[in-house]
Design a protein around this motif. Structure first.
Motif, PDB file in Angstrom:
ATOM      1  N   SER A   1     -20.537 -74.488  52.999  1.00  0.00           N
ATOM      2  CA  SER A   1     -20.961 -75.883  53.163  1.00  0.00           C
ATOM      3  C   SER A   1     -20.444 -76.432  54.487  1.00  0.00           C
ATOM      4  CB  SER A   1     -20.487 -76.743  51.990  1.00  0.00           C
ATOM      5  OG  SER A   1     -19.078 -76.831  51.933  1.00  0.00           O
ATOM      6  N   ARG A   2     -21.148 -77.441  55.012  1.00  0.00           N
ATOM      7  CA  ARG A   2     -20.848 -77.912  56.365  1.00  0.00           C
ATOM      8  C   ARG A   2     -19.506 -78.649  56.419  1.00  0.00           C
ATOM      9  NH1 ARG A   2     -22.364 -83.425  56.919  1.00  0.00           N
ATOM     10  NH2 ARG A   2     -23.631 -84.210  55.182  1.00  0.00           N
ATOM     11  N   TRP A   3     -18.915 -78.615  57.595  1.00  0.00           N
ATOM     12  CA  TRP A   3     -17.662 -79.329  57.823  1.00  0.00           C
ATOM     13  C   TRP A   3     -17.921 -80.833  57.880  1.00  0.00           C
ATOM     14  CZ3 TRP A   3     -13.349 -76.848  57.128  1.00  0.00           C
ATOM     15  CH2 TRP A   3     -13.257 -75.479  57.416  1.00  0.00           C
ATOM     16  N   ILE A   4     -16.996 -81.591  57.316  1.00  0.00           N
ATOM     17  CA  ILE A   4     -16.997 -83.044  57.455  1.00  0.00           C
ATOM     18  C   ILE A   4     -15.872 -83.423  58.425  1.00  0.00           C
ATOM     19  CG2 ILE A   4     -16.868 -85.267  56.285  1.00  0.00           C
ATOM     20  CD1 ILE A   4     -19.339 -83.596  55.577  1.00  0.00           C
TER      21      ILE A   4
ATOM     22  N   PHE B   1     -11.728 -80.496  55.546  1.00  0.00           N
ATOM     23  CA  PHE B   1     -12.646 -80.907  54.491  1.00  0.00           C
ATOM     24  C   PHE B   1     -14.068 -80.463  54.798  1.00  0.00           C
ATOM     25  CE2 PHE B   1      -9.832 -84.848  53.521  1.00  0.00           C
ATOM     26  CZ  PHE B   1      -8.988 -84.072  52.745  1.00  0.00           C
ATOM     27  N   ARG B   2     -14.651 -79.760  53.836  1.00  0.00           N
ATOM     28  CA  ARG B   2     -16.078 -79.456  53.864  1.00  0.00           C
ATOM     29  C   ARG B   2     -16.823 -80.471  52.998  1.00  0.00           C
ATOM     30  NH1 ARG B   2     -13.453 -74.372  54.089  1.00  0.00           N
ATOM     31  NH2 ARG B   2     -14.474 -72.847  55.474  1.00  0.00           N
TER      32      ARG B   2
ATOM     33  N   CYS C   1     -11.020 -88.545  45.342  1.00  0.00           N
ATOM     34  CA  CYS C   1     -11.817 -88.898  46.512  1.00  0.00           C
ATOM     35  C   CYS C   1     -11.976 -87.695  47.438  1.00  0.00           C
ATOM     36  CB  CYS C   1     -11.204 -90.072  47.247  1.00  0.00           C
ATOM     37  SG  CYS C   1      -9.447 -89.889  47.603  1.00  0.00           S
ATOM     38  N   PHE C   2     -10.992 -86.808  47.421  1.00  0.00           N
ATOM     39  CA  PHE C   2     -11.049 -85.520  48.102  1.00  0.00           C
ATOM     40  C   PHE C   2     -10.398 -84.483  47.190  1.00  0.00           C
ATOM     41  CE2 PHE C   2     -10.538 -88.856  51.332  1.00  0.00           C
ATOM     42  CZ  PHE C   2     -11.743 -88.704  52.006  1.00  0.00           C
ATOM     43  N   THR C   3     -10.788 -83.236  47.341  1.00  0.00           N
ATOM     44  CA  THR C   3     -10.162 -82.177  46.542  1.00  0.00           C
ATOM     45  C   THR C   3      -8.658 -82.161  46.767  1.00  0.00           C
ATOM     46  OG1 THR C   3     -10.701 -80.632  48.336  1.00  0.00           O
ATOM     47  CG2 THR C   3     -12.191 -80.668  46.444  1.00  0.00           C
ATOM     48  N   PHE C   4      -8.254 -82.434  47.979  1.00  0.00           N
ATOM     49  CA  PHE C   4      -6.825 -82.445  48.306  1.00  0.00           C
ATOM     50  C   PHE C   4      -6.063 -83.476  47.483  1.00  0.00           C
ATOM     51  CE2 PHE C   4      -3.797 -85.003  50.864  1.00  0.00           C
ATOM     52  CZ  PHE C   4      -2.701 -84.170  50.720  1.00  0.00           C
ATOM     53  N   THR C   5      -6.703 -84.627  47.222  1.00  0.00           N
ATOM     54  CA  THR C   5      -6.032 -85.658  46.425  1.00  0.00           C
ATOM     55  C   THR C   5      -5.673 -85.117  45.050  1.00  0.00           C
ATOM     56  OG1 THR C   5      -7.274 -87.374  47.577  1.00  0.00           O
ATOM     57  CG2 THR C   5      -6.220 -87.992  45.512  1.00  0.00           C
ATOM     58  N   THR C   6      -6.600 -84.403  44.435  1.00  0.00           N
ATOM     59  CA  THR C   6      -6.324 -83.810  43.119  1.00  0.00           C
ATOM     60  C   THR C   6      -5.114 -82.891  43.203  1.00  0.00           C
ATOM     61  OG1 THR C   6      -8.670 -83.905  42.550  1.00  0.00           O
ATOM     62  CG2 THR C   6      -7.286 -82.428  41.241  1.00  0.00           C
ATOM     63  N   ILE C   7      -5.054 -82.077  44.239  1.00  0.00           N
ATOM     64  CA  ILE C   7      -3.932 -81.150  44.401  1.00  0.00           C
ATOM     65  C   ILE C   7      -2.612 -81.907  44.512  1.00  0.00           C
ATOM     66  CG2 ILE C   7      -2.852 -79.578  46.081  1.00  0.00           C
ATOM     67  CD1 ILE C   7      -5.579 -78.317  46.517  1.00  0.00           C
ATOM     68  N   GLY C   8      -2.538 -82.839  45.445  1.00  0.00           N
ATOM     69  CA  GLY C   8      -1.287 -83.558  45.661  1.00  0.00           C
ATOM     70  C   GLY C   8      -0.844 -84.357  44.465  1.00  0.00           C
ATOM     71  N   VAL C   9      -1.813 -84.991  43.777  1.00  0.00           N
ATOM     72  CA  VAL C   9      -1.469 -85.876  42.663  1.00  0.00           C
ATOM     73  C   VAL C   9      -1.015 -85.090  41.433  1.00  0.00           C
ATOM     74  CG1 VAL C   9      -2.436 -87.531  41.017  1.00  0.00           C
ATOM     75  CG2 VAL C   9      -2.852 -87.820  43.458  1.00  0.00           C
TER      76      VAL C   9
END
Length: 372
Positions: A189-192, A196-197, A277-285
């Motif tokens: 999938s394309r880069w944002i 983040f993709r 809001c981002f996959t990373f948020t799920t990880i950190g939280v």
């Protein structure tokens, strides 16, 4: 007690005003509870970008007036606080029944990159604006990159969150995106904003969602199983660029008091609606709240602990990544639905207790709901 839930359809282009969407969601929440409109005397809403205020919604609903109209100028980082304010208003006797809603056209309305109105930028954001550095995706891509460096999180770890969340959305008729995705599709999938993709970012959507809060005594005579908010904890730090530790989000400050006051722990949660809001948020939280150790979220997902049959089902509705980005208000709809045991195919078995979070970076909060 949360006694009613309502929502509009979620779409990529509603063709409607945010007022129309809000009124539909609020009317649905009141009808769901089996309550008369005249009993609602408070409204709490939060907004950024295009939305509609509490007094306008009260007028459109035909309410005689409000004892507590609250309009919070902020985004998804305040949703658990908004619910807590409604609960405190009822508990104190200030109000009999309070609606909490979020209404937005985040896809077809005001959006970064397409908005052509007044583009003046004030406050702290004015310093990043000349460099094109003014979007949340940019800020939290920086956090994610630091996190990857510090804890060894990989692109594949991010991908597992996107893939699992999409799989959960497949059983949710309200979700906008239900088609499964593979790791190959994720990586292609394309880069944002690197790292983040496309599938790492929340699904911009149009829609509204509402819940109705009332007293325990009144809840006994309504038509739904009530859901109790046990406690809530919010932490609001500084501007994302001023946060001293990108390896720990607001959740590192908000989680300990919440667990301590309630006497609960991550293992007690039957499911969790994490503000993704981002996959990373799920990880950190989930790491900060103690579902796994720091740097361990990728393995937590890879081993199936975040889905049905695992330790804790995370975002059974598909979350903001796949259901819709309604600034996290849809997490509360899902949590109540699950705790009532009305979620159909995606029902978490015997669900009794759930964590719901809001926000990312330095700003956010979390609350715990329980089946009453």
């Amino acid at each position: 007690m949360v006694v009613g839930i309502g929502r509009s359809p979620y779409s990529r282009n509603s063709g409607r005003t945010t007022a129309s969407l809000a009124v539909e969601a609020c009317r649905s929440a009141i009808a769901d509870a089996g309550m008369d409109l005249s009993e609602v005397d408070g409204i709490v809403e939060f907004n950024v970008g295009d939305s509609v205020g509490s007094l306008n919604v009260a007028y459109a609903l035909g309410l005689p007036g409000l004892r507590m109209p609250v309009d919070i100028q902020n985004g998804g980082n305040v949703v658990t606080l908004a619910v807590a304010l409604a609960c405190m208003a009822v508990q104190s006797g200030k109000c009999k029944s309070v609606l909490v809603y979020r209404s937005l056209n985040s896809r077809s309305g005001q959006r970064i990159g397409t908005y052509t109105g007044n583009l003046n930028i004030g406050g702290d954001d004015q310093y990043g604006a000349p460099h094109g550095y003014m979007a949340p995706g940019q800020w939290f891509a920086m956090y994610c990159r630091r996190y990857m460096h510090e804890f060894g999180t990989t692109y594949e770890d991010l991908g597992r969150i996107a893939i699992t969340t999409r799989a959960h959305a497949g059983k949710n008729e309200a979700a906008i995106m239900r088609e499964p995705i593979t790791m190959e599709q994720y990586l292609a999938s394309r880069w944002i904003y690197d790292p983040f993709r496309l599938f790492d970012c929340a699904l911009e959507a149009d829609g509204a969602c509402a819940i109705l809060v009332t007293s325990r005594a009144r809840a006994r005579n309504l038509q739904q199983v009530p859901v109790q908010m046990l406690d809530e904890e919010t932490f609001m730090g500084r501007h994302p660029d001023s946060w001293e530790d990108m390896g720990h989000l607001f959740s590192a400050r908000a989680a300990p008091p919440l667990w301590e006051r309630t006497g609960l722990k991550p293992a007690d949660m039957d499911f969790a609606c994490i503000y993704d809001c981002f996959t990373f948020t799920t990880i950190g939280v989930i790491e900060d709240y103690g579902f796994c150790e720091k740097g361990g979220a990728g393995e937590y997902y890879a081993s199936g602990k975040a889905t049905y049959g695992g330790d804790c089902v995370i975002n059974p509705h598909g979350g903001l990544l796949s259901e819709a980005y309604i600034h996290g208000m849809n997490h509360h709809f899902e949590a109540v639905l699950q705790l009532r045991h009305q979620a159909g195919e995606r029902q978490v078995k015997d669900a009794k207790v759930a964590l719901v979070t809001a926000g990312t970076g330095p700003f956010g909060g979390g609350l715990i709901y329980a089946r009453a």
